[in-house]
Structure formats: C-alpha cells, structure tokens
Write a protein that holds these residues in place. Structure first.
Motif, PDB file in Angstrom:
ATOM      1  N   GLU A 180      -3.396  -6.280  -1.331  1.00 18.84           N
ATOM      2  CA  GLU A 180      -2.403  -5.205  -1.206  1.00 18.84           C
ATOM      3  C   GLU A 180      -1.827  -5.168   0.212  1.00 18.84           C
ATOM      4  OE1 GLU A 180      -3.049  -0.525  -1.268  1.00 18.84           O
ATOM      5  OE2 GLU A 180      -3.550  -1.468  -3.178  1.00 18.84           O
TER       6      GLU A 180
ATOM      7  N   VAL B 124       0.786   3.393  -3.312  1.00 18.43           N
ATOM      8  CA  VAL B 124      -0.381   4.077  -3.852  1.00 18.43           C
ATOM      9  C   VAL B 124      -0.175   5.586  -3.911  1.00 18.43           C
ATOM     10  CG1 VAL B 124      -1.935   2.265  -3.067  1.00 18.43           C
ATOM     11  CG2 VAL B 124      -1.571   4.270  -1.624  1.00 18.43           C
TER      12      VAL B 124
ATOM     13  N   ILE C 249      -8.944  -4.799  -1.642  1.00 22.27           N
ATOM     14  CA  ILE C 249      -7.538  -4.426  -1.549  1.00 22.27           C
ATOM     15  C   ILE C 249      -6.855  -5.215  -0.429  1.00 22.27           C
ATOM     16  CG2 ILE C 249      -7.750  -2.113  -2.555  1.00 22.27           C
ATOM     17  CD1 ILE C 249      -7.953  -0.960   0.217  1.00 22.27           C
TER      18      ILE C 249
ATOM     19  N   THR D   8      -3.938   8.464 -14.316  1.00 18.53           N
ATOM     20  CA  THR D   8      -5.129   7.654 -14.557  1.00 18.53           C
ATOM     21  C   THR D   8      -6.382   8.475 -14.820  1.00 18.53           C
ATOM     22  OG1 THR D   8      -5.459   7.540 -12.162  1.00 18.53           O
ATOM     23  CG2 THR D   8      -4.249   5.734 -13.198  1.00 18.53           C
TER      24      THR D   8
ATOM     25  N   ASN E  69     -12.504  -2.688  -8.601  1.00 17.55           N
ATOM     26  CA  ASN E  69     -11.584  -2.079  -7.647  1.00 17.55           C
ATOM     27  C   ASN E  69     -12.341  -1.097  -6.748  1.00 17.55           C
ATOM     28  OD1 ASN E  69      -8.693  -2.870  -8.760  1.00 17.55           O
ATOM     29  ND2 ASN E  69      -9.925  -2.298 -10.527  1.00 17.55           N
TER      30      ASN E  69
ATOM     31  N   LEU F 110     -13.596   1.550 -13.382  1.00 15.35           N
ATOM     32  CA  LEU F 110     -12.691   0.912 -12.428  1.00 15.35           C
ATOM     33  C   LEU F 110     -13.435   0.330 -11.234  1.00 15.35           C
ATOM     34  CD1 LEU F 110      -9.741   3.494 -12.381  1.00 15.35           C
ATOM     35  CD2 LEU F 110      -9.789   1.258 -13.491  1.00 15.35           C
TER      36      LEU F 110
ATOM     37  N   TRP G  92       0.814  -1.214   0.000  1.00 19.37           N
ATOM     38  CA  TRP G  92       0.000   0.000   0.000  1.00 19.37           C
ATOM     39  C   TRP G  92       0.849   1.266   0.000  1.00 19.37           C
ATOM     40  CZ3 TRP G  92       1.248   2.874   4.178  1.00 19.37           C
ATOM     41  CH2 TRP G  92       1.636   2.217   5.350  1.00 19.37           C
TER      42      TRP G  92
ATOM     43  N   THR H  53       3.536   2.857 -10.833  1.00 24.81           N
ATOM     44  CA  THR H  53       2.180   2.562 -10.373  1.00 24.81           C
ATOM     45  C   THR H  53       1.745   1.150 -10.736  1.00 24.81           C
ATOM     46  OG1 THR H  53      -0.066   3.456 -10.267  1.00 24.81           O
ATOM     47  CG2 THR H  53       0.938   3.362 -12.430  1.00 24.81           C
TER      48      THR H  53
ATOM     49  N   ARG I  85      -3.786  -4.117 -10.088  1.00 28.06           N
ATOM     50  CA  ARG I  85      -5.208  -3.818 -10.036  1.00 28.06           C
ATOM     51  C   ARG I  85      -5.942  -4.762 -10.982  1.00 28.06           C
ATOM     52  NH1 ARG I  85      -4.373  -1.865  -5.927  1.00 28.06           N
ATOM     53  NH2 ARG I  85      -4.498   0.304  -5.255  1.00 28.06           N
ATOM     54  N   THR I  86      -7.127  -5.159 -10.597  1.00 29.44           N
ATOM     55  CA  THR I  86      -7.930  -6.040 -11.436  1.00 29.44           C
ATOM     56  C   THR I  86      -8.523  -5.231 -12.590  1.00 29.44           C
ATOM     57  OG1 THR I  86      -8.518  -7.293  -9.463  1.00 29.44           O
ATOM     58  CG2 THR I  86      -9.839  -7.673 -11.443  1.00 29.44           C
TER      59      THR I  86
END
Length: 639
Positions: free
Chosen positions: A557, A64, A554, A185, A321, A317, A61, A234, A239-240
């Motif tokens: 993560e 991020v 998460i 993003t 997520n 997203l 984490w 990043t 991330r899925t």
C-alpha cells in the motif's frame, strides 16, 4: 403524570446532565497536550492537499479513509494551523465522544430500561479507551456516535412506525456510510440480523404493516445506494482474502473475549485487572441471558450481534491483513449496555428472591458491590490517562512526543548536523517542521546514509516501543541524552566521517534485547540488511531482508502511494513512503527496483546499483520458491 414520575424524570435529567458534563470535561481536558501521531498526520496531510485532491486524487494509503472524513479534517485546519495547536482538529472527535454517553442512555432505556441506560452511560463517559480515541483526529469516535444514533433511530422507528424516525435512521446511516469504510465491512454486517428480523416481522403483519414495510424497504434501498459507490471506492485498496485453512476456530471464541477485555481497560495491572475484566465479562453474558429471557429480545439481539459479528470478521481478516480493535470501537457501547443489563437485572433478582432471602441478599450485595468497584475502576483509569504521565503506556494510542523532539532539534541542531530516526520514520517530526527540518534527516533504513560525509554532530532519535538496553542510553557515551515521552534523543559529537560504525552499533544493541520477539527480530534484520546493502554486500542484504519478512502486510500500500507521489514529482514524499514500505516488507522485489530508480534520479548511481542487485537476488530467491518469514498478523489485533 404523578409526583413520583416527575421526581424520577427530574432525577434522571440531572444525572444525564452530570454525565454529559463529566464526559465533556474529560475529553476537552488536555486535548492539545499530546503530540500529533502518525495516523493523525496522515489525515491532516491528505486534508492539506485541498478539496480537489480529497475528492478526486486519493491513492494508496489515502484511500483507507473516506473523502467525508478528510473534508471534516480540512474544515478544522482552516482557522488554526494544527502544528501550532491540535485542539481544533481534535475537537470534533471530543464533542462526538462527549455526546455518545447520552445516546447510550437513550438506546439503553429503549432496549433494556432506564437504570441500565444510566449505568452504561456513566461507564461510557469514563471508559479510558473511548476517552483516548475521543482525543484523536481519526474517525473512530464519530463512527461510534453515528452508529449509536442510527440504531437508536431504528429502534424508535420500529416501535412508533413513524415515517420521520425512518427518515432520521436513513439520513444518519447514509452519513455513517459516507464517513467510514468500517461501516461497510463491520457495522452493517452486524446490523443485518436485526434488519432481517424486522423484515420478517413486517411481512407477517400483512396489510397492517404495509406502510412500515415500505418505510423499511425505502431505508434499505437508500443505504444500498449509498453503500455501492463506497464499496467500489474501498476496493481500490487491495486486500488479501482471509486464509481460512490455517484459521484456528478457537478464535471464534477468543476474539470476542479479547475485544471485551480491550473495551474494559483500567490500568490496574496484573491479576486485579484480569479479575475485574472477567467479572464484567460474566455480567455481560448475564446481560445477554436476561435480554434473551425478556419479552422484548431486541436488546439482546442488537447488542449480541454488534459485538460478536465485528469480532469474528476482524479475526478472519487478521489471517492475511493488519487489523486493529479500534476498527470496531463502535461495538463498545453495546458491550457496556450488556454489562449494565446484567448488573441491574441481577440486582432485581436479588431484591425479589423471597424463597431464599439470604441468597437473594448475597446476590444483590455482590452485584451492587461489583457495580461500585467497576465505576471506581473506570474513574481510576480516567485519572491515570489524564494525570499520571508515568503510566501513559497503558492508553490505547501510542503517542511519542514528536512535538517536543521537533522543538528541541529546531533549537539545537545545526545545518551541518545529521538527524537519524532509529525506530520511527521522521514523518511526525517533519509535520511540525513543515518539511523544512533544521538539518538533514534520515530514517535508519535509508541507504543514502552510507554516502553521506559527516561534518557535525549526529542526533539519534530512538523510540522505545520495546525495552531499550541500558547500554544504549549510558550518559558517558553521549554528549547529551534527552528523554521525552517514549522517545530519546542521543547526541553524538565527533562521530567520524562515516555513519557505518554507528549503524553497526545500533544493530548490536537491538540484538542484545531480551526476550527476542518476532517484531524485534524483524527490526534487527531489516537494519542489518540496510547496513549490508550500504557496504556493498548485496547477497547478505537480500538474505537479511528475506529473513526479516513481513512486519505489517501493508508495505504494498505504501509502495503504491510512493509511486504515485513519484508520478507527481514529489520525490521527497515518494522516498519517505518507500522507506515506510521497506520497514514493513523489506523483501519486496518491486520496492527495491523502485528505490533503485529513485536513487538514480538523485544521482546516487552506486546506491542505485546496490538496490538493483538486491532486487535481482530477492527475485531469484522467489523463483526458487524460497518464501520470506512472516509475523502472525492476527496478534496485531491488540490495538
């Protein structure tokens, strides 16, 4: 310059000075009144690891946020310990928030007009959501400031063709890219349509536009060079991919509307708030319409893209997520600019409508009335945020008062006592204790609780992010009940030698909460799974964890971070993050195997064996194709 122009310029400057002072006072007032909350602790904890770790040793984490954000936090924690006062560590966000309305005016004047810029700046100074994040250690307010500044520089560069403004746009944009991954993003995709439009326009100018085209291409190249390593960085946080098959295309309309509603929170509540938000949304559409109808369509293009594209990306997203609207806080000024353009343009139409004077007068009066009511509503929201503690749940960030909890326990808890956090993990309170708590502390999901022999009092720390049953806080049940903002301390004297009855009672209280939301079900089942596991019922525990399913996707993560802490022999932090992972995705086979390994290192062989059995049962269920429950992550889009 005539006298009228001088007077108008002086009047504008005085108004801007007043708006700036108002925004600054609102953001500095009570900057240290609120406890540091989880995300702020995360930023500070990474910064406290030192410069070498910030730039070379981030994992899980910690990835991020960018190294530049952590470096800024590191600078602010050097003069003053943030456990003593959070004023300095929050100051950069407050200052960025105070200067943002001035930039909103400047951009509004360029793309719409002076009046639109002033009105939007005043809205921005008072907006409760922006005010709230201006008192937060996280990067969202500074991201908003840098985004507005970069686009203002771009608009001026396009108009003046000055190399200095192109350089300013490039430098600010590169700084923005380095400061937040949300620029990659969300912000840059939103800016892309305008940049493409500029590119085509410069090409059409041929020889006369060659120098400007070179400036433009140089800026884009610099942005690409800055973005590339950040993009690689990043990608270290997996991330899925969005799940497009179940994606309801109604979200393409709903998501921008939800974002617009989030930007315009007032604390009025009920139908009054919804009505005002709907009226402002209508004026935002009018602002977009008038912008498209004008000779210079830049304003409509920029504002429309900066709102619509981030909202759609977040909606996509959210299918796989966890996303929050705060990621797109930078879009807020553009929405307020559209509203202001709608109000001002409608009032101008009302003033100039000679063919139907009565209708024109009605339009003008209605528009000015809406503007006045909106300003009053923004001012009311700011008052509620600053002064009315009873309505604090209306604010965007939920800050339970962990500081007062930590102080209370430091003064009352004894070494033989036990502190159990029911609903929140102890991270924030431990931050104030500097990892030296006054007694043994546990999360209610900690399987080690069942081997502990109680010798003193038990302090149950209960958060009430959902409605707390009255039975839970009855004074005749506890030796003491202490209530702080969104946190309750329940002291239990003479609890017996085992924690199990207390855990089972808390589970029964959670089951009594009505209405039964999916989030409450998750918390209840997760706790019951912990109780089953701690009392030797591995099969029931595995079944409960599978039924609990995903709360936030998460957990992986935090599991990855936990394992990295384990490699560094920081077992307490490794265990903490494993429990946070469990609170989010308790059915993870890998998680329970890792917890079993750590319990074995702690010498708790029976608990380690129980976690291994749970992991085996969860693995068997997966192999049979039985999937755990999930929570619709798209609805986590509300904060």
């Amino acid at each position: 310059m005539n006298i009228r122009s001088i007077d108008r310029s002086l009047y504008t400057r005085l108004l801007l000075a007043g708006i700036f002072v108002l925004g600054l006072v609102l953001r500095l007032y009570c900057l240290d009144c609120y406890s540091i909350w989880y995300d702020e602790v995360a930023s500070i904890e990474v910064a406290q690891r030192g410069l070498n770790a910030i730039f070379t040793d981030r994992f899980g984490w910690m990835n991020v946020q960018t190294p530049l954000h952590y470096f800024q936090v590191w600078l602010t924690i050097q003069p003053v310990d943030p456990t003593v006062t959070s004023f300095l560590v929050r100051l950069p966000s407050a200052l960025a928030g105070a200067f943002t309305p001035i930039l909103v005016y400047a951009l509004g004047r360029e793309i719409f007009g002076r009046a639109q810029g002033l009105l939007a700046a005043l809205f921005m100074a008072l907006a409760i959501v922006h005010l709230d994040y201006s008192q937060d250690v996280r990067p969202y307010t500074i991201l908003t400031f840098l985004t507005i500044l970069s686009i203002y520089c771009l608009v001026i560069a396009e108009r003046t063709r000055s190399g200095r403004w192109w350089l300013a746009f490039t430098l600010v944009s590169v700084l923005n890219i380095l400061y937040s991954y949300n620029v990659l993003t969300l912000m840059l995709p939103a800016l892309a349509p305008y940049c493409l439009w500029l590119f085509v326009r410069f090409l059409k100018k041929g020889e006369s536009g060659r120098r400007t085209l070179l400036y433009f291409l140089g800026s884009m190249l610099a942005l690409a060079l800055a973005a590339f390593p950040m993009l690689l960085d990043t990608m270290r946080v997996p991330r899925t991919p969005p799940q497009l098959s179940p994606f309801p295309f109604s979200n393409l309309i709903r998501s921008p509307m939800e974002m617009a509603v989030w930007f315009t929170q007032f604390g009025l509540g009920g139908q009054a708030e919804l009505l005002l938000q709907a009226v402002l949304f209508l004026f935002g559409l009018l602002g977009l319409y008038f912008g498209v109808r004008s000779q210079d369509k830049r304003g409509a293009m920029i504002c429309g893209a900066m709102i619509l594209i981030p909202a759609l990306i977040l909606a996509l997203l959210s299918t796989s997520n966890v996303v929050y609207q705060r990621y797109a806080l930078f879009a807020m000024p553009f929405y307020l600019l559209l509203i202001s353009n709608g109000i001002v343009s409608a009032s101008v139409v009302g003033r100039s409508g000679s063919a139907f004077p009565t209708l024109a007068k009605v339009i003008r009066v209605s528009t000015l009335t809406t503007a006045a009511i909106s300003l009053l509503a923004f001012a009311f929201a700011a008052r509620v945020f600053l002064f009315d503690s009873a309505d604090k749940p209306l604010i965007a960030i939920d800050r339970p008062d962990f500081r007062k909890v930590a102080i209370y326990l430091s003064e009352h808890a004894k070494p033989q006592d036990t502190v159990v956090y029911a609903g929140w993990d102890p991270t924030a309170s431990n931050f104030y204790w500097k990892d030296k708590p006054p007694a043994d502390i546990y999360s209610i999901l900690d399987p080690r609780l069942f081997q502990k022999k109680l010798t003193g009092s038990v302090y149950w720390i209960v958060s009430y992010d959902f409605r707390v049953p009255g039975e839970m806080v009855r004074n005749d049940r506890w030796a003491e009940v202490k209530t702080y903002y969104r946190t309750i301390i329940l002291r239990q004297d003479n609890p017996g030698s085992s924690i199990t009855p207390g855990m089972e009672w808390f589970a029964s209280q959670l089951e009594s909460i009505s209405p039964r939301t999916r989030a409450i079900e998750h918390v209840t089942l997760n706790l019951k799974g912990t109780i089953y596991g701690g009392t030797g019922q591995a099969a029931s525990a595995a079944s409960a964890f599978r039924a609990a399913g995903t709360f936030f996707p998460i957990g992986e993560e935090y599991l990855r971070t936990s394992k990295e802490f384990g490699k560094r022999d920081e077992l307490s932090k490794a265990w903490r993050d494993a429990l946070i992972s469990k609170s989010m995705q308790p059915y993870s086979v890998e998680l329970h195997r890792w917890m079993a390994e750590m319990l074995s290192q702690m010498g708790l062989q029976a608990e380690s064996q129980s976690e291994t059995q749970i992991a085996d049962l969860l693995s068997s269920a997966q192999q049979q194709g039985r999937r755990p429950n999930t929570i619709q992550t798209g609805r986590q889009f509300q904060r």
